[in-house]
Design an enzyme around this catalytic site. Structure first.
Site, PDB file in Angstrom:
ATOM      1  N   SER A 165      27.017 -41.845  48.151  1.00  0.00           N
ATOM      2  CA  SER A 165      27.116 -42.811  46.889  1.00  0.00           C
ATOM      3  C   SER A 165      26.504 -41.926  45.612  1.00  0.00           C
ATOM      4  O   SER A 165      25.350 -41.460  45.915  1.00  0.00           O
ATOM      5  CB  SER A 165      26.685 -43.825  46.665  1.00  0.00           C
ATOM      6  OG  SER A 165      26.932 -44.780  45.781  1.00  0.00           O
ATOM      7  N   GLU A 193      31.845 -44.709  54.636  1.00  0.00           N
ATOM      8  CA  GLU A 193      31.114 -44.230  53.451  1.00  0.00           C
ATOM      9  C   GLU A 193      29.789 -43.497  53.944  1.00  0.00           C
ATOM     10  O   GLU A 193      29.060 -44.079  54.640  1.00  0.00           O
ATOM     11  CB  GLU A 193      30.786 -45.211  52.537  1.00  0.00           C
ATOM     12  CG  GLU A 193      30.048 -44.729  51.047  1.00  0.00           C
ATOM     13  CD  GLU A 193      28.755 -45.166  51.302  1.00  0.00           C
ATOM     14  OE1 GLU A 193      27.936 -44.339  50.841  1.00  0.00           O
ATOM     15  OE2 GLU A 193      28.180 -46.306  51.703  1.00  0.00           O
ATOM     16  N   GLU A 203      17.515 -54.649  54.921  1.00  0.00           N
ATOM     17  CA  GLU A 203      18.895 -54.848  55.366  1.00  0.00           C
ATOM     18  C   GLU A 203      18.843 -55.902  56.282  1.00  0.00           C
ATOM     19  O   GLU A 203      18.441 -55.376  57.395  1.00  0.00           O
ATOM     20  CB  GLU A 203      19.729 -53.795  55.538  1.00  0.00           C
ATOM     21  CG  GLU A 203      19.907 -52.846  54.278  1.00  0.00           C
ATOM     22  CD  GLU A 203      21.393 -52.941  53.509  1.00  0.00           C
ATOM     23  OE1 GLU A 203      21.883 -53.757  53.798  1.00  0.00           O
ATOM     24  OE2 GLU A 203      21.484 -51.870  52.946  1.00  0.00           O
ATOM     25  N   ARG A 242      25.960 -49.192  61.532  1.00  0.00           N
ATOM     26  CA  ARG A 242      25.590 -48.039  60.529  1.00  0.00           C
ATOM     27  C   ARG A 242      24.381 -48.335  59.482  1.00  0.00           C
ATOM     28  O   ARG A 242      24.327 -47.729  58.703  1.00  0.00           O
ATOM     29  CB  ARG A 242      26.725 -47.660  59.707  1.00  0.00           C
ATOM     30  CG  ARG A 242      27.426 -49.029  59.007  1.00  0.00           C
ATOM     31  CD  ARG A 242      28.677 -48.512  57.920  1.00  0.00           C
ATOM     32  NE  ARG A 242      29.124 -49.356  57.181  1.00  0.00           N
ATOM     33  CZ  ARG A 242      29.917 -49.163  55.985  1.00  0.00           C
ATOM     34  NH1 ARG A 242      30.403 -47.761  56.107  1.00  0.00           N
ATOM     35  NH2 ARG A 242      30.203 -49.904  55.147  1.00  0.00           N
ATOM     36  N   HIS A 243      23.839 -49.598  59.952  1.00  0.00           N
ATOM     37  CA  HIS A 243      22.610 -49.727  58.781  1.00  0.00           C
ATOM     38  C   HIS A 243      21.463 -49.787  59.578  1.00  0.00           C
ATOM     39  O   HIS A 243      21.064 -50.135  60.730  1.00  0.00           O
ATOM     40  CB  HIS A 243      22.844 -51.243  58.255  1.00  0.00           C
ATOM     41  CG  HIS A 243      23.854 -51.364  57.301  1.00  0.00           C
ATOM     42  ND1 HIS A 243      25.055 -51.836  57.643  1.00  0.00           N
ATOM     43  CD2 HIS A 243      23.960 -51.126  56.023  1.00  0.00           C
ATOM     44  CE1 HIS A 243      25.833 -51.843  56.524  1.00  0.00           C
ATOM     45  NE2 HIS A 243      25.181 -51.299  55.501  1.00  0.00           N
ATOM     46  N   ARG A 263      15.109 -50.114  53.442  1.00  0.00           N
ATOM     47  CA  ARG A 263      16.200 -51.024  52.900  1.00  0.00           C
ATOM     48  C   ARG A 263      15.864 -52.211  53.698  1.00  0.00           C
ATOM     49  O   ARG A 263      16.106 -52.074  55.024  1.00  0.00           O
ATOM     50  CB  ARG A 263      17.571 -50.438  53.022  1.00  0.00           C
ATOM     51  CG  ARG A 263      17.767 -49.325  52.082  1.00  0.00           C
ATOM     52  CD  ARG A 263      18.228 -49.781  50.778  1.00  0.00           C
ATOM     53  NE  ARG A 263      18.245 -48.389  49.955  1.00  0.00           N
ATOM     54  CZ  ARG A 263      19.556 -47.929  49.732  1.00  0.00           C
ATOM     55  NH1 ARG A 263      20.680 -48.400  50.207  1.00  0.00           N
ATOM     56  NH2 ARG A 263      19.582 -46.721  49.249  1.00  0.00           N
ATOM     57  N   ARG A 285      23.634 -40.983  59.205  1.00  0.00           N
ATOM     58  CA  ARG A 285      25.027 -41.404  58.893  1.00  0.00           C
ATOM     59  C   ARG A 285      25.685 -40.069  59.166  1.00  0.00           C
ATOM     60  O   ARG A 285      26.777 -40.130  59.702  1.00  0.00           O
ATOM     61  CB  ARG A 285      25.154 -42.188  57.836  1.00  0.00           C
ATOM     62  CG  ARG A 285      26.657 -43.056  57.712  1.00  0.00           C
ATOM     63  CD  ARG A 285      26.727 -43.874  56.663  1.00  0.00           C
ATOM     64  NE  ARG A 285      25.878 -45.018  56.863  1.00  0.00           N
ATOM     65  CZ  ARG A 285      26.019 -46.043  55.932  1.00  0.00           C
ATOM     66  NH1 ARG A 285      26.876 -46.049  54.895  1.00  0.00           N
ATOM     67  NH2 ARG A 285      25.281 -47.082  55.933  1.00  0.00           N
TER      68      ARG A 285
END
Length: 539
Positions: A465, A462, A313, A319-320, A311, A513
């Site tokens: 998903s 979270e 990001e 948390r990323h 990702r 995570r």
């Protein structure tokens, strides 16, 4: 003893073509000469250091016991000499039952403490266990030179020790094993250089110290030697193992999907783009989503994958990550996406039960450095609709867009409310607004503004998903276009549904995570072996 001589610096000559180039050439030559002189001096220093080290660690010629200690040469390490590995004892196996027995151990010199010319203590560490080794002068066994050699070992060097197990009268405070080894032979297999970060500092709870998180990550090989990190990654290994074993027992098969794809797998801007061969554009897969669905269309029934996810990001959050390990499943469903949530419930309750029962030592090692409370969860996982979650937040005075996604702050607040009301930190929130879900998510039959989707939370954050997927190609095209995705880039994916596709659903979860939140850690970089984020591409 002959010492290596530094290589002489060579001078460069150049004939300038004009006055300006002559001036530049002289400057360049001067700069080059300065660099060469600096290199020459460094070589001299290194040669002197090497010579001093050789003199320091070589056994004295007059020592009749010189064969009992010393640095093992590279030639010896390269040899094919066979040894009886069964004679070696692991440090963790050293107990009082071995008293008076001869043992051979290998480990790292965690601490070296000389107490004079005739006595030195070395604490040896192997796989998290430590034992005190005593080097003391003994006639025809241990010489003063051997004690001196032991005293000059560098910390974290890998050493071999042969000796006899003894049981001291007093408890040994600085080692896990309550016996010591009376050293008879001592050999250094690999000598460690000066440590850029002390293991003791890396093992402290996070307080303002000179060895902060960046320092630890910059020296990750040393950082990973701490007891807490050994615990974290043993727990992580168990999470992956439980994931595989549970799904195999449920009739899933493991697949391996490509990480180089023609277009974005999730949509949006967080995709790494690259030039493929012959000038073709390509992306690193943001998830195995498209190909695991295609596997369902190939009649695989139930599939899962454990693999890298990428990702792009540009988010420096706790948390990323730009690369993480994805745990993904996809499965045919009979009637409802609730069937996927049933798998989530059984999988994670089983996982949490197993970790609490079988990883007590690892969890305690983590807890000593990073204190946390055990995760609270129910035998049957709580399920709430998104609308119910929104209402709970509103009742608590939080302003929420009923058709928008929850940000991190609202997720945490909802987690607190759920814990207070239901006594669990692990729950499912489902039936999300369609606008905040990926293009391939199935809309609800009774209200197309909502979707047959869900998220799963641990400690207010979270981790999962999931959803029922669209298996009707015409609807997929419509949803892709509505999201601004070029249909041509996912045409093979959409075409796979044109030949008959069963209803199906699935989910994805980040391994790092899960471990971070189960262990109550404050940053995902602690659960990534060598983390990759917007600012870190090494080590």
């Amino acid at each position: 003893m002959s010492h290596p001589e530094p290589q002489p610096a060579t001078e460069l000559s150049h004939e300038p073509e004009n006055e300006e180039s002559a001036s530049l050439s002289k400057k360049a030559a001067k700069k080059k000469a300065a660099k060469l002189e600096k290199l020459r001096r460094r070589q001299e220093r290194e040669a002197a250091t090497a010579a001093a080290r050789a003199d320091q660690y070589s056994a004295a010629p007059e020592d009749q016991l010189a064969a009992n200690y010393g640095d093992v040469s590279l030639i010896q390490l390269q040899s094919m000499k066979m040894v009886d590995v069964n004679l070696r004892t692991e440090v963790g196996a050293l107990t009082e039952a071995l008293k008076d027995q001869k043992v051979r151990i290998r480990g790292r010199a965690q601490t070296i403490r000389p107490t004079g010319e005739k006595l030195a203590f070395i604490v040896v560490r192997e796989k998290g266990f430590t034992v005190q080794c005593v080097v003391t002068v003994q006639r025809e066994i241990v010489s003063c030179q051997m004690v001196k050699y032991a005293s000059k070992l560098s910390r974290e060097s890998i050493i071999d020790i042969e000796g006899v197990v003894s049981k001291p009268d007093m408890a040994i405070a600085g080692a896990s094993q309550q016996v010591d080894v009376q050293v008879r032979k001592l050999y250094c297999i690999s000598r460690a250089a000066v440590l850029p970060i002390e293991i003791e500092n890396a093992a402290r709870s996070e307080k303002p110290t000179e060895d902060g998180q960046n320092t630890r990550l910059n020296n990750r090989v040393l950082d990973l030697r701490t007891a807490a990190n050994r615990g974290i990654f043993r727990i992580q290994s168990q999470v992956g193992t439980i994931f595989r074993q549970f799904l195999l027992s449920e009739g899933f098969i493991e697949i391996h999907t490509p990480k180089l794809i023609a277009g974005s797998s999730e949509g949006g801007a967080s995709v790494f783009k690259l030039d493929y061969v012959k000038g073709q554009p390509a992306c690193l897969a943001q998830s195995p989503q498209l190909h695991k669905q295609m596997s369902i269309c190939a009649d695989f029934g139930r599939v899962f994958e454990v693999g890298s996810v990428f990702r792009a990001e540009n988010s420096d959050t706790h948390r990323h990550l730009c690369e993480f390990t994805g745990l993904d499943i996809e499965m045919e469903i009979e009637w409802s996406y609730f069937e996927v949530m049933d798998i989530v419930n059984r999988l994670f309750v089983n996982m949490f039960d197993y970790l609490n029962k079988n990883c007590e030592k690892e969890l305690e090692a983590v807890r000593r450095q990073y204190p946390f409370e055990p995760l609270k969860y129910l035998p049957e996982t709580l399920r709430l609709t998104f609308a119910e979650g929104v209402q709970m937040l509103k009742d608590a005075g939080v302003e929420v867009d009923p058709m928008g996604d929850l940000d991190t702050k609202k997720e945490r607040k909802l987690g607190q409310i759920v814990l207070e009301k239901y006594g669990t930190e692990f729950y499912i929130l489902h039936r999300y607004p369609l606008a905040v879900r990926p293009f391939y998510t199935m809309p609800c039959d009774d209200n197309p503004e909502y979707s047959n989707s869900f998220d799963v939370f641990i400690r207010g954050e979270e981790i999962i998903s999931g959803a029922q997927r669209i298996h009707v190609p015409e609807l997929l095209v419509e949803r892709a276009e509505a999201r601004g995705i070029e249909v041509e880039t996912v045409s093979t994916y959409i075409d796979s549904f044109r030949y008959g596709a069963p209803p199906h659903g699935g989910f994805g979860v980040g391994l790092e995570r899960v471990v971070m939140l189960f262990c109550g850690l404050n940053n995902i970089r602690k659960t990534s072996l060598f983390p990759r984020d917007p600012d870190r591409l090494a080590p």
